[in-house]
Write a protein that holds these residues in place. Sequence first.
Motif, PDB file in Angstrom:
ATOM      1  N   CYS A   1       0.856  -1.185   0.000  1.00  0.00           N
ATOM      2  CA  CYS A   1       0.000   0.000   0.000  1.00  0.00           C
ATOM      3  C   CYS A   1       0.897   1.242   0.000  1.00  0.00           C
ATOM      4  CB  CYS A   1      -0.885   0.039   1.240  1.00  0.00           C
ATOM      5  SG  CYS A   1      -2.086  -1.303   1.374  1.00  0.00           S
ATOM      6  N   LEU A   2       0.398   2.320  -0.544  1.00  0.00           N
ATOM      7  CA  LEU A   2       1.119   3.590  -0.516  1.00  0.00           C
ATOM      8  C   LEU A   2       0.267   4.627   0.198  1.00  0.00           C
ATOM      9  CD1 LEU A   2       3.335   5.632  -1.385  1.00  0.00           C
ATOM     10  CD2 LEU A   2       1.981   6.015  -3.464  1.00  0.00           C
ATOM     11  N   LEU A   3       0.817   5.247   1.237  1.00  0.00           N
ATOM     12  CA  LEU A   3       0.152   6.340   1.928  1.00  0.00           C
ATOM     13  C   LEU A   3       0.624   7.671   1.366  1.00  0.00           C
ATOM     14  CD1 LEU A   3      -1.582   7.469   4.326  1.00  0.00           C
ATOM     15  CD2 LEU A   3       0.567   7.528   5.625  1.00  0.00           C
ATOM     16  N   ILE A   4      -0.344   8.552   1.071  1.00  0.00           N
ATOM     17  CA  ILE A   4      -0.060   9.929   0.666  1.00  0.00           C
ATOM     18  C   ILE A   4      -0.650  10.832   1.738  1.00  0.00           C
ATOM     19  CG2 ILE A   4      -0.462  11.714  -1.073  1.00  0.00           C
ATOM     20  CD1 ILE A   4      -0.922   9.331  -3.075  1.00  0.00           C
ATOM     21  N   ASP A   5       0.180  11.625   2.395  1.00  0.00           N
ATOM     22  CA  ASP A   5      -0.291  12.433   3.516  1.00  0.00           C
ATOM     23  C   ASP A   5       0.500  13.733   3.564  1.00  0.00           C
ATOM     24  OD1 ASP A   5      -0.984  13.279   6.348  1.00  0.00           O
ATOM     25  OD2 ASP A   5      -1.966  11.323   6.302  1.00  0.00           O
ATOM     26  N   ASP A   6      -0.117  14.784   4.107  1.00  0.00           N
ATOM     27  CA  ASP A   6       0.578  16.066   4.183  1.00  0.00           C
ATOM     28  C   ASP A   6       1.191  16.320   5.561  1.00  0.00           C
ATOM     29  OD1 ASP A   6      -1.865  16.514   5.511  1.00  0.00           O
ATOM     30  OD2 ASP A   6      -1.848  18.642   4.989  1.00  0.00           O
ATOM     31  N   THR A   7       1.164  15.316   6.440  1.00  0.00           N
ATOM     32  CA  THR A   7       1.735  15.451   7.782  1.00  0.00           C
ATOM     33  C   THR A   7       2.920  14.504   7.926  1.00  0.00           C
ATOM     34  OG1 THR A   7      -0.411  16.060   8.711  1.00  0.00           O
ATOM     35  CG2 THR A   7       1.271  15.283  10.258  1.00  0.00           C
ATOM     36  N   GLN A   8       4.090  15.057   8.197  1.00  0.00           N
ATOM     37  CA  GLN A   8       5.304  14.251   8.207  1.00  0.00           C
ATOM     38  C   GLN A   8       5.248  13.141   9.244  1.00  0.00           C
ATOM     39  OE1 GLN A   8       8.217  14.768   6.042  1.00  0.00           O
ATOM     40  NE2 GLN A   8       8.384  12.651   6.798  1.00  0.00           N
ATOM     41  N   SER A   9       4.699  13.419  10.418  1.00  0.00           N
ATOM     42  CA  SER A   9       4.680  12.386  11.464  1.00  0.00           C
ATOM     43  C   SER A   9       3.806  11.200  11.067  1.00  0.00           C
ATOM     44  CB  SER A   9       4.190  12.976  12.790  1.00  0.00           C
ATOM     45  OG  SER A   9       2.862  13.465  12.683  1.00  0.00           O
ATOM     46  N   TYR A  10       2.768  11.437  10.252  1.00  0.00           N
ATOM     47  CA  TYR A  10       1.922  10.338   9.791  1.00  0.00           C
ATOM     48  C   TYR A  10       2.651   9.518   8.728  1.00  0.00           C
ATOM     49  CZ  TYR A  10      -1.767  13.103  12.062  1.00  0.00           C
ATOM     50  OH  TYR A  10      -2.521  13.807  12.952  1.00  0.00           O
ATOM     51  N   VAL A  11       3.397  10.191   7.879  1.00  0.00           N
ATOM     52  CA  VAL A  11       4.236   9.505   6.886  1.00  0.00           C
ATOM     53  C   VAL A  11       5.283   8.654   7.606  1.00  0.00           C
ATOM     54  CG1 VAL A  11       5.992   9.879   5.103  1.00  0.00           C
ATOM     55  CG2 VAL A  11       3.865  11.213   5.067  1.00  0.00           C
TER      56      VAL A  11
END
Length: 216
Positions: A169-179
């Motif tokens: 799976c690939l996560l795309i997120d704008d929050t570094q801690s979530y990445v």
Amino acid sequence: MDVLATRPRAILCDVDGVVRHRDTTLAKTIEDDHGLPNGSIAKAALAPDLLQQAVTGRLDEHEWLSQATDRLAEVPAARQRAAAALAEWARPLGTVDHTVLGMLATVAQTVPVALLSNGTTRLESDLQDLGVTNVLGTLINSARIGHAKPSEEIYRAAAERLGVPLDQCLLIDDTQSYVDGARRIGMPAVLYSGHESLRRVLAAVPNPEKAGGAHS
């Protein structure tokens, strides 16, 4: 946002800050209109201990705003003013980035795509009213899972929901801690930084015409 070395078999995309955007000046305007100190709405409603309860479903939308009102009202007589200000702040649905939504819809012809959000119990109705769920029907809302990003439980639940191994799976997120949280447990993840970088990342997913049609 990095170009991927391997092709993902599923996409998990954040909602706020990627697909949906909110007016960041609204809180100050409302505070000024209601005679509240600047920053007081965020201090009350987005306090980490209270927000965590809201995005993990321990408080529903109404309970969250009610407790935030209690925090915002310095004295009992001010509660009505605080309640009006918070209701006005919470009411807007935000705006949809249709360019991002369109790119995700194209990819969804090839691989499963889901929205993964730290949301409150109102998120489903918001996205329905905005027309997002007409395009991308799979939403994984932290308030329904009982865990929020960056906990590993929500990433594992999301992969299981899509029926794809976590490391594919690939996560795309704008929050570094979530990445970072996703990467720690072996889920590929990229930090969203705009349309062009998103296009480059999604280029790792084959074009539906070249892939021989939609995924099953």
